[in-house]
Design a protein around this motif. Structure first.
Motif, short mmCIF file in Angstrom:
data_model
loop_
_atom_site.label_atom_id
_atom_site.label_comp_id
_atom_site.label_asym_id
_atom_site.label_seq_id
_atom_site.Cartn_x
_atom_site.Cartn_y
_atom_site.Cartn_z
N GLU A 91 0.78 -1.27 -0.01
CA GLU A 91 -0.03 0.03 -0.09
C GLU A 91 0.84 1.28 -0.06
O GLU A 91 0.50 2.30 -0.61
CB GLU A 91 -1.07 -0.16 1.32
CG GLU A 91 -2.07 -0.89 1.26
CD GLU A 91 -1.72 -2.38 1.49
OE1 GLU A 91 -0.53 -2.45 1.91
OE2 GLU A 91 -2.52 -3.27 1.24
N ILE B 153 2.54 1.86 -3.56
CA ILE B 153 1.43 2.63 -4.40
C ILE B 153 1.25 3.77 -3.89
O ILE B 153 1.06 4.86 -4.81
CB ILE B 153 0.13 1.84 -4.20
CG1 ILE B 153 0.47 0.18 -4.74
CG2 ILE B 153 -0.70 2.34 -5.11
CD1 ILE B 153 -0.78 -0.70 -4.78
N ALA B 154 1.40 4.31 -2.57
CA ALA B 154 1.12 5.65 -2.11
C ALA B 154 2.05 6.50 -2.47
O ALA B 154 1.82 7.58 -3.02
CB ALA B 154 0.95 5.65 -0.51
N ASN C 217 1.77 7.25 -6.44
CA ASN C 217 0.74 8.06 -6.55
C ASN C 217 0.82 9.47 -6.39
O ASN C 217 0.87 10.37 -7.19
CB ASN C 217 -0.41 7.63 -5.74
CG ASN C 217 -1.44 6.65 -6.34
OD1 ASN C 217 -2.27 7.19 -7.38
ND2 ASN C 217 -1.31 5.56 -6.02
N LEU D 9 2.99 10.74 -8.90
CA LEU D 9 2.30 10.92 -10.13
C LEU D 9 1.69 12.27 -10.30
O LEU D 9 1.86 13.13 -11.24
CB LEU D 9 1.18 9.90 -10.36
CG LEU D 9 0.62 9.76 -11.72
CD1 LEU D 9 1.56 9.58 -12.91
CD2 LEU D 9 -0.52 8.57 -11.65
N ASP D 10 1.12 12.68 -9.18
CA ASP D 10 0.58 14.21 -8.76
C ASP D 10 1.60 15.05 -9.10
O ASP D 10 1.22 16.30 -9.96
CB ASP D 10 -0.04 14.33 -7.50
CG ASP D 10 -1.49 13.60 -7.23
OD1 ASP D 10 -1.92 12.98 -8.27
OD2 ASP D 10 -1.71 13.04 -6.16
N TYR E 24 -4.25 16.88 0.18
CA TYR E 24 -4.28 15.42 0.54
C TYR E 24 -3.00 14.78 0.73
O TYR E 24 -2.93 13.80 1.74
CB TYR E 24 -4.91 14.65 -0.88
CG TYR E 24 -5.42 13.41 -0.63
CD1 TYR E 24 -6.74 13.17 -0.31
CD2 TYR E 24 -4.80 12.19 -0.74
CE1 TYR E 24 -7.46 12.07 -0.24
CE2 TYR E 24 -5.38 11.14 -0.89
CZ TYR E 24 -6.73 10.90 -0.27
OH TYR E 24 -7.26 9.82 -0.27
N PHE F 169 -4.16 6.21 -0.78
CA PHE F 169 -3.74 6.00 -2.07
C PHE F 169 -4.08 4.59 -2.69
O PHE F 169 -3.80 3.63 -2.00
CB PHE F 169 -2.39 6.58 -2.53
CG PHE F 169 -1.99 7.86 -2.14
CD1 PHE F 169 -2.13 8.81 -2.72
CD2 PHE F 169 -1.52 7.97 -0.83
CE1 PHE F 169 -1.80 10.26 -2.63
CE2 PHE F 169 -1.18 9.40 -0.27
CZ PHE F 169 -1.39 10.33 -1.33
N GLY F 170 -4.70 4.59 -3.85
CA GLY F 170 -5.03 3.11 -4.55
C GLY F 170 -4.55 2.91 -5.74
O GLY F 170 -3.55 3.34 -6.18
N THR G 187 -5.28 3.73 -8.79
CA THR G 187 -5.01 4.81 -9.74
C THR G 187 -5.03 6.01 -9.04
O THR G 187 -5.31 6.09 -7.67
CB THR G 187 -5.97 5.02 -10.88
OG1 THR G 187 -7.33 5.07 -10.09
CG2 THR G 187 -6.36 3.53 -11.52
N ALA G 188 -4.69 7.16 -9.63
CA ALA G 188 -4.70 8.58 -9.13
C ALA G 188 -5.79 9.09 -8.44
O ALA G 188 -5.90 9.64 -7.33
CB ALA G 188 -4.06 9.80 -9.97
N ALA H 129 -8.83 5.66 -3.37
CA ALA H 129 -8.22 5.10 -2.01
C ALA H 129 -8.54 3.85 -1.81
O ALA H 129 -9.45 3.21 -2.46
CB ALA H 129 -8.65 6.23 -1.26
#
Ligand SMILES: [Zn+2]
Lengths: 252, 164
Positions: free
Chosen positions: A36, A39-40, A43, A46-47, A136, B140-141, B143-144, B147
């Protein structure tokens, strides 16, 4: 310095901060402490790369010499990079990575909130999109600060050590120069003193809850905005830019 | 299509076929990504806005819209991307939210939700069994825009569309 010249540099700085931190976070891909979190981090990366693209595209447009976002990302040398030294620091352990992101987010949010009111329409538009994502990010990096600090003796110690190590890079986030002054006078860039006070209050409340100690403001590293970086950036660019340097113009 | 006059409604109908590549049951209109269609002297201007700044699906959606217009024989078109006003999950239509849930993704709660305003954790219903006894596993999951959550009733993990 004209407003156009200042705006170009200002966009580069925003783009470079995001791009370099994004690359660092991307280095965790496949190495996260658990799935998790792996992936976080990607992510988050990516932002940030999305925001970097917006800024570098706009920088190229403002400059007016036909440079694309890719030209700016892949064909500049380290002395031409304008990011703060904080974001180029190596990942270290997970606490180190999270503290680096927390300091960045705690500065980035009030900066972008202020930029939503910029007299430059494009900067305001980019910021209005970015603030929600950054809020976020700050929520989750702040949660990790508290979890580490108020967790086990080991996690507390690692978070405090990371904070002590990285604090010296926090001052540069608020440094101002001619670029900032020209744009501030034109209502394009915000007052950094206000951003600093928002940063201080976020740091204060999170560190208190995390039972971590705010380091003393002593020597603060500078130079990143002028292209004088730590030894780490060159190695990172060598990896990031390898493909475009070896095969110029390659696309996929 | 070439022989009939191009209308705004016609373009909206046509673009209903363009889905989110990551959630292929919901159209770009239902997702709130399709912001505007203008037809000026038979020239079509489609305006879209990204969900997340770095969302890689945006480029795909833009290409899919262009492909749909081209295949329908629209001779003159442009797909413009705008950042402002910024996309919010409130723009996902009710129909879109229903489709998300049926697809196994918990739809976003309203941003105006009083719990969100107070900074409390939202109550998210399990899209599988409908239980409200759920817990966030990761902010976060896959995809962007998502979650990761887990249902404590049926024990299944599920994606939630992040509220933004
Ligand atoms: Zn369930």
């Amino acid at each position: 310095m004209t407003i156009q010249e200042a705006l170009f540099t200002y966009c580069l700085r925003r783009g470079d901060d995001n791009l370099i931190l994004s690359h660092r976070l991307g280095e965790w891909c496949g190495h996260g402490p658990q799935l998790e979190e792996d992936i976080a981090l990607t992510n988050r990366a990516l932002d940030l790369i999305g925001q970097a693209r917006n800024y570098l595209q706009y920088a190229g447009q403002v400059e007016g010499k036909g440079r694309s976002e890719d030209d700016l990302a892949y064909l500049r040398n380290e002395r031409q990079y304008t990011n703060v030294k904080l974001v180029e620091q190596p990942n270290g352990d997970y606490a180190h990575t999270m503290v680096r992101s927390f300091l960045f987010d705690a500065w980035h949010l009030p900066l972008q909130q202020a930029l939503t009111r910029s007299k430059d329409d494009q900067l305001a538009a980019i910021a209005s999109k970015a603030v929600k994502e950054i809020a976020y990010h700050l929520k989750t990096s702040g949660d990790w600060m508290i979890r580490f600090g108020d967790g086990t003796a080991e996690s507390h110690q690692r978070a405090q050590r990371a904070l002590d190590d990285l604090w010296t890079f926090s001052g540069e986030l608020f440094a101002t120069d001619d670029v900032e002054a020209v744009l501030f006078a034109a209502g394009i860039a915000p007052d950094m003193a206000a951003v600093k006070s928002a940063f201080d209050s976020t740091v204060q409340s999170v560190l208190t809850e995390a039972t971590l100690k705010r380091p003393m403001d002593a020597y603060m590293a500078t130079g990143g905005r002028q292209g004088k970086h730590s030894e780490h950036l060159g190695f990172m660019l060598a990896e990031m830019q390898y493909l475009q340097r070896a095969y110029p113009g390659a696309i996929w | 299509m070439i022989n009939t006059p191009i209308t705004k409604e016609g373009i909206y109908d046509l673009l209903e076929a363009v889905k989110d590549p990551e959630v292929p049951v919901i159209s770009v209109r239902e997702l709130g990504v399709l912001r505007d269609v203008q037809v000026i002297d038979q020239r079509v201007i489609v305006t879209i806005t990204p969900t997340y700044t770095g969302c890689p699906a945006m480029d795909v959606m833009k290409e899919d819209i262009e492909k749909e217009l081209r295949n329908a024989g629209i001779p003159d078109f442009e797909v413009k991307q705008i950042l402002s006003p910024a996309w919010t999950t409130d723009w996902i239509s009710e129909e879109g939210k229903r489709k998300l849930k049926a697809y196994g993704i918990a739809p976003p709660e309203k941003t105006a939700d009083i719990r969100a305003l107070k900074g409390e954790a939202p109550v998210v219903e399990c899209p599988q069994c409908g239980s409200k006894d759920t817990v966030m596993v990761s902010a976060f999951g896959s995809t962007a825009c998502k979650a990761l959550w887990k249902c404590k009733n049926c024990l299944e993990p599920f994606d939630q569309f992040k509220c933004l």
